[in-house]
Design a protein around this motif. Structure first.
Motif, PDB file in Angstrom:
ATOM      1  N   ASN A  42       0.795  -1.224   0.000  1.00 41.64           N
ATOM      2  CA  ASN A  42       0.000   0.000   0.000  1.00 41.64           C
ATOM      3  C   ASN A  42       0.829   1.276   0.000  1.00 41.64           C
ATOM      4  O   ASN A  42       0.279   2.361   0.181  1.00 41.64           O
ATOM      5  CB  ASN A  42      -0.955  -0.007   1.200  1.00 41.64           C
ATOM      6  N   SER A  43       2.139   1.133  -0.184  1.00 42.57           N
ATOM      7  CA  SER A  43       3.015   2.301  -0.223  1.00 42.57           C
ATOM      8  C   SER A  43       4.361   1.884  -0.805  1.00 42.57           C
ATOM      9  O   SER A  43       4.699   0.692  -0.795  1.00 42.57           O
ATOM     10  CB  SER A  43       3.221   2.866   1.195  1.00 42.57           C
ATOM     11  N   PRO A  44       5.144   2.847  -1.279  1.00 37.39           N
ATOM     12  CA  PRO A  44       6.495   2.513  -1.742  1.00 37.39           C
ATOM     13  C   PRO A  44       7.321   1.861  -0.632  1.00 37.39           C
ATOM     14  O   PRO A  44       8.108   0.946  -0.898  1.00 37.39           O
ATOM     15  CB  PRO A  44       7.082   3.867  -2.154  1.00 37.39           C
ATOM     16  N   GLU A  45       7.100   2.297   0.604  1.00 36.07           N
ATOM     17  CA  GLU A  45       7.854   1.726   1.728  1.00 36.07           C
ATOM     18  C   GLU A  45       7.528   0.246   1.910  1.00 36.07           C
ATOM     19  O   GLU A  45       8.416  -0.559   2.201  1.00 36.07           O
ATOM     20  CB  GLU A  45       7.565   2.501   3.018  1.00 36.07           C
ATOM     21  N   GLU A  46       6.258  -0.115   1.731  1.00 35.32           N
ATOM     22  CA  GLU A  46       5.877  -1.525   1.844  1.00 35.32           C
ATOM     23  C   GLU A  46       6.454  -2.344   0.690  1.00 35.32           C
ATOM     24  O   GLU A  46       6.823  -3.509   0.873  1.00 35.32           O
ATOM     25  CB  GLU A  46       4.356  -1.677   1.885  1.00 35.32           C
ATOM     26  N   THR A  47       6.530  -1.747  -0.489  1.00 35.27           N
ATOM     27  CA  THR A  47       7.137  -2.435  -1.635  1.00 35.27           C
ATOM     28  C   THR A  47       8.619  -2.664  -1.369  1.00 35.27           C
ATOM     29  O   THR A  47       9.144  -3.759  -1.632  1.00 35.27           O
ATOM     30  CB  THR A  47       6.921  -1.620  -2.925  1.00 35.27           C
ATOM     31  N   ILE A  48       9.300  -1.678  -0.818  1.00 28.92           N
ATOM     32  CA  ILE A  48      10.711  -1.820  -0.448  1.00 28.92           C
ATOM     33  C   ILE A  48      10.859  -2.906   0.614  1.00 28.92           C
ATOM     34  O   ILE A  48      11.754  -3.763   0.530  1.00 28.92           O
ATOM     35  CB  ILE A  48      11.284  -0.469   0.032  1.00 28.92           C
ATOM     36  N   GLU A  49       9.984  -2.904   1.598  1.00 30.96           N
ATOM     37  CA  GLU A  49      10.042  -3.909   2.669  1.00 30.96           C
ATOM     38  C   GLU A  49       9.867  -5.322   2.122  1.00 30.96           C
ATOM     39  O   GLU A  49      10.533  -6.259   2.557  1.00 30.96           O
ATOM     40  CB  GLU A  49       8.980  -3.603   3.737  1.00 30.96           C
ATOM     41  N   LEU A  50       8.981  -5.481   1.159  1.00 29.56           N
ATOM     42  CA  LEU A  50       8.782  -6.794   0.539  1.00 29.56           C
ATOM     43  C   LEU A  50      10.049  -7.230  -0.199  1.00 29.56           C
ATOM     44  O   LEU A  50      10.437  -8.406  -0.148  1.00 29.56           O
ATOM     45  CB  LEU A  50       7.578  -6.768  -0.402  1.00 29.56           C
ATOM     46  N   GLY A  51      10.711  -6.304  -0.858  1.00 26.55           N
ATOM     47  CA  GLY A  51      11.996  -6.606  -1.493  1.00 26.55           C
ATOM     48  C   GLY A  51      13.028  -7.057  -0.474  1.00 26.55           C
ATOM     49  O   GLY A  51      13.793  -7.999  -0.723  1.00 26.55           O
ATOM     50  N   LYS A  52      13.043  -6.407   0.687  1.00 21.97           N
ATOM     51  CA  LYS A  52      13.965  -6.806   1.764  1.00 21.97           C
ATOM     52  C   LYS A  52      13.666  -8.228   2.217  1.00 21.97           C
ATOM     53  O   LYS A  52      14.582  -9.026   2.438  1.00 21.97           O
ATOM     54  CB  LYS A  52      13.843  -5.856   2.965  1.00 21.97           C
ATOM     55  N   ARG A  53      12.394  -8.551   2.350  1.00 20.28           N
ATOM     56  CA  ARG A  53      12.005  -9.903   2.772  1.00 20.28           C
ATOM     57  C   ARG A  53      12.428 -10.936   1.732  1.00 20.28           C
ATOM     58  O   ARG A  53      12.899 -12.018   2.079  1.00 20.28           O
ATOM     59  CB  ARG A  53      10.505  -9.969   3.032  1.00 20.28           C
ATOM     60  N   LEU A  54      12.257 -10.598   0.454  1.00 20.02           N
ATOM     61  CA  LEU A  54      12.693 -11.520  -0.592  1.00 20.02           C
ATOM     62  C   LEU A  54      14.200 -11.756  -0.498  1.00 20.02           C
ATOM     63  O   LEU A  54      14.667 -12.884  -0.643  1.00 20.02           O
ATOM     64  CB  LEU A  54      12.331 -10.988  -1.979  1.00 20.02           C
ATOM     65  N   ALA A  55      14.956 -10.704  -0.226  1.00 23.20           N
ATOM     66  CA  ALA A  55      16.418 -10.823  -0.162  1.00 23.20           C
ATOM     67  C   ALA A  55      16.863 -11.870   0.856  1.00 23.20           C
ATOM     68  O   ALA A  55      17.868 -12.552   0.646  1.00 23.20           O
ATOM     69  CB  ALA A  55      17.041  -9.464   0.167  1.00 23.20           C
ATOM     70  N   THR A  56      16.105 -12.046   1.928  1.00 19.49           N
ATOM     71  CA  THR A  56      16.478 -13.043   2.942  1.00 19.49           C
ATOM     72  C   THR A  56      16.352 -14.469   2.425  1.00 19.49           C
ATOM     73  O   THR A  56      16.918 -15.390   3.005  1.00 19.49           O
ATOM     74  CB  THR A  56      15.630 -12.895   4.226  1.00 19.49           C
ATOM     75  N   LEU A  57      15.625 -14.655   1.323  1.00 24.59           N
ATOM     76  CA  LEU A  57      15.415 -15.990   0.751  1.00 24.59           C
ATOM     77  C   LEU A  57      16.337 -16.274  -0.429  1.00 24.59           C
ATOM     78  O   LEU A  57      16.365 -17.395  -0.936  1.00 24.59           O
ATOM     79  CB  LEU A  57      13.964 -16.123   0.280  1.00 24.59           C
ATOM     80  N   LEU A  58      17.074 -15.269  -0.863  1.00 21.99           N
ATOM     81  CA  LEU A  58      17.897 -15.410  -2.057  1.00 21.99           C
ATOM     82  C   LEU A  58      19.221 -16.077  -1.767  1.00 21.99           C
ATOM     83  O   LEU A  58      19.750 -15.982  -0.661  1.00 21.99           O
ATOM     84  CB  LEU A  58      18.131 -14.046  -2.704  1.00 21.99           C
ATOM     85  N   LYS A  59      19.739 -16.725  -2.796  1.00 22.17           N
ATOM     86  CA  LYS A  59      21.071 -17.329  -2.703  1.00 22.17           C
ATOM     87  C   LYS A  59      21.882 -16.872  -3.914  1.00 22.17           C
ATOM     88  O   LYS A  59      21.325 -16.419  -4.920  1.00 22.17           O
ATOM     89  CB  LYS A  59      20.966 -18.841  -2.622  1.00 22.17           C
ATOM     90  N   SER A  60      23.160 -16.997  -3.803  1.00 24.36           N
ATOM     91  CA  SER A  60      24.041 -16.588  -4.890  1.00 24.36           C
ATOM     92  C   SER A  60      23.667 -17.332  -6.167  1.00 24.36           C
ATOM     93  O   SER A  60      23.415 -18.528  -6.148  1.00 24.36           O
ATOM     94  CB  SER A  60      25.489 -16.879  -4.513  1.00 24.36           C
ATOM     95  N   ALA A 107      18.299  -4.693  -2.249  1.00 23.51           N
ATOM     96  CA  ALA A 107      19.625  -4.182  -1.883  1.00 23.51           C
ATOM     97  C   ALA A 107      19.734  -3.987  -0.371  1.00 23.51           C
ATOM     98  O   ALA A 107      20.732  -4.380   0.244  1.00 23.51           O
ATOM     99  CB  ALA A 107      19.905  -2.875  -2.613  1.00 23.51           C
ATOM    100  N   LEU A 108      18.720  -3.397   0.240  1.00 25.80           N
ATOM    101  CA  LEU A 108      18.752  -3.202   1.693  1.00 25.80           C
ATOM    102  C   LEU A 108      18.829  -4.542   2.420  1.00 25.80           C
ATOM    103  O   LEU A 108      19.548  -4.685   3.404  1.00 25.80           O
ATOM    104  CB  LEU A 108      17.520  -2.418   2.156  1.00 25.80           C
ATOM    105  N   GLY A 109      18.095  -5.531   1.912  1.00 23.81           N
ATOM    106  CA  GLY A 109      18.124  -6.863   2.511  1.00 23.81           C
ATOM    107  C   GLY A 109      19.464  -7.556   2.366  1.00 23.81           C
ATOM    108  O   GLY A 109      19.782  -8.475   3.119  1.00 23.81           O
ATOM    109  N   LEU A 110      20.255  -7.120   1.391  1.00 26.19           N
ATOM    110  CA  LEU A 110      21.601  -7.665   1.185  1.00 26.19           C
ATOM    111  C   LEU A 110      22.669  -6.791   1.852  1.00 26.19           C
ATOM    112  O   LEU A 110      23.854  -6.951   1.586  1.00 26.19           O
ATOM    113  CB  LEU A 110      21.896  -7.793  -0.313  1.00 26.19           C
ATOM    114  N   ASP A 111      22.225  -5.872   2.703  1.00 24.33           N
ATOM    115  CA  ASP A 111      23.120  -4.951   3.428  1.00 24.33           C
ATOM    116  C   ASP A 111      23.932  -4.055   2.492  1.00 24.33           C
ATOM    117  O   ASP A 111      25.086  -3.724   2.768  1.00 24.33           O
ATOM    118  CB  ASP A 111      24.060  -5.710   4.373  1.00 24.33           C
ATOM    119  N   ILE A 112      23.323  -3.654   1.388  1.00 26.24           N
ATOM    120  CA  ILE A 112      23.967  -2.728   0.458  1.00 26.24           C
ATOM    121  C   ILE A 112      23.586  -1.319   0.882  1.00 26.24           C
ATOM    122  O   ILE A 112      22.404  -1.002   1.031  1.00 26.24           O
ATOM    123  CB  ILE A 112      23.520  -3.021  -0.990  1.00 26.24           C
TER     124      ILE A 112
END
Length: 152
Positions: free
Chosen positions: A7-25, A47-52
Motif C-alpha cells: 500500500n506504499s512505496p515503503e511496503e514495496t521496499i520492505e517486501l523486497g527486503k524480505r525476498l532478499a532473505t530468501l535469495l542465494k548466490s 539491496a537493503l536486505g543484502l546490506d547494500i
C-alpha cells in the motif's frame, strides 16, 4: 500465480527486503510491470536486505549497475534492448558466474531466452492498482522453490 499487496512505496521496499532473505548466490530475478509500477523500489528493498548501503537507481543508460553487500547485486535494466539476444552482449553469462544476485528490470523481455538456455529465475510482476497500491505477483520456474509461499 501468487501475489502480495503493498500500500506504499515503503511496503514495496520492505517486501523486497524480505525476498532478499530468501535469495542465494546465482539467483536471477525478473522484474516486470508498467513504468512507475515500483520495479526500482522493489530492487532498493532487495539491496537493503543484502546490506547494500549504496543509493540504488535504475541503470537505464548503463544497462547494468553493480552493488556490493553481504552478497553482490547486479541490477540490469533491459528496457532499451532491441533484441533479446543482446542480453548476452551485456556480459550476462559472466554475471551468472559471479557471486551474487541478478535483478533484471523489464525481465519479461528475456524470459523465453532464459527458458531456452535452462536458466532458472524468479519472476516478479508489479501491477499498479492505485496511486501507491501494488499487487506483486511471484512465480518461480523451478519446482524446488516456492518464493511466494515463503513470503506469505
Amino acid at each position: 500465480m501468487n501475489y502480495i499487496c503493498t500500500n506504499s512505496p515503503e511496503e514495496t521496499i520492505e517486501l523486497g527486503k524480505r525476498l532478499a532473505t530468501l535469495l542465494k548466490s546465482g539467483d536471477v530475478i525478473l522484474l516486470s510491470g508498467d513504468l512507475g509500477a515500483g520495479k526500482t523500489a522493489f530492487t532498493k528493498g532487495i539491496a537493503l536486505g543484502l546490506d547494500i548501503e549504496d543509493y540504488v537507481k535504475s541503470p537505464t543508460f548503463t544497462y547494468v549497475l553493480e552493488y556490493k553487500g553481504k552478497m553482490s547485486l547486479y541490477h540490469f535494466d533491459l528496457y532499451r534492448l532491441q533484441d533479446i539476444e543482446e542480453i548476452y552482449d551485456l556480459g550476462f553469462e559472466e554475471y551468472l558466474q559471479c557471486d551474487g544476485v541478478l535483478v533484471l528490470e523489464w525481465g519479461d523481455r528475456v524470459k523465453e531466452v532464459l527458458k531456452e538456455d535452462e536458466i532458472d529465475y524468479i519472476s516478479v510482476f508489479l501491477e499498479k492498482v492505485g496511486e501507491k497500491n501494488r499487487k506483486i505477483y511471484f512465480d518461480c520456474n523451478t519446482k524446488e522453490r516456492n518464493i511466494a509461499k515463503e513470503l506469505l
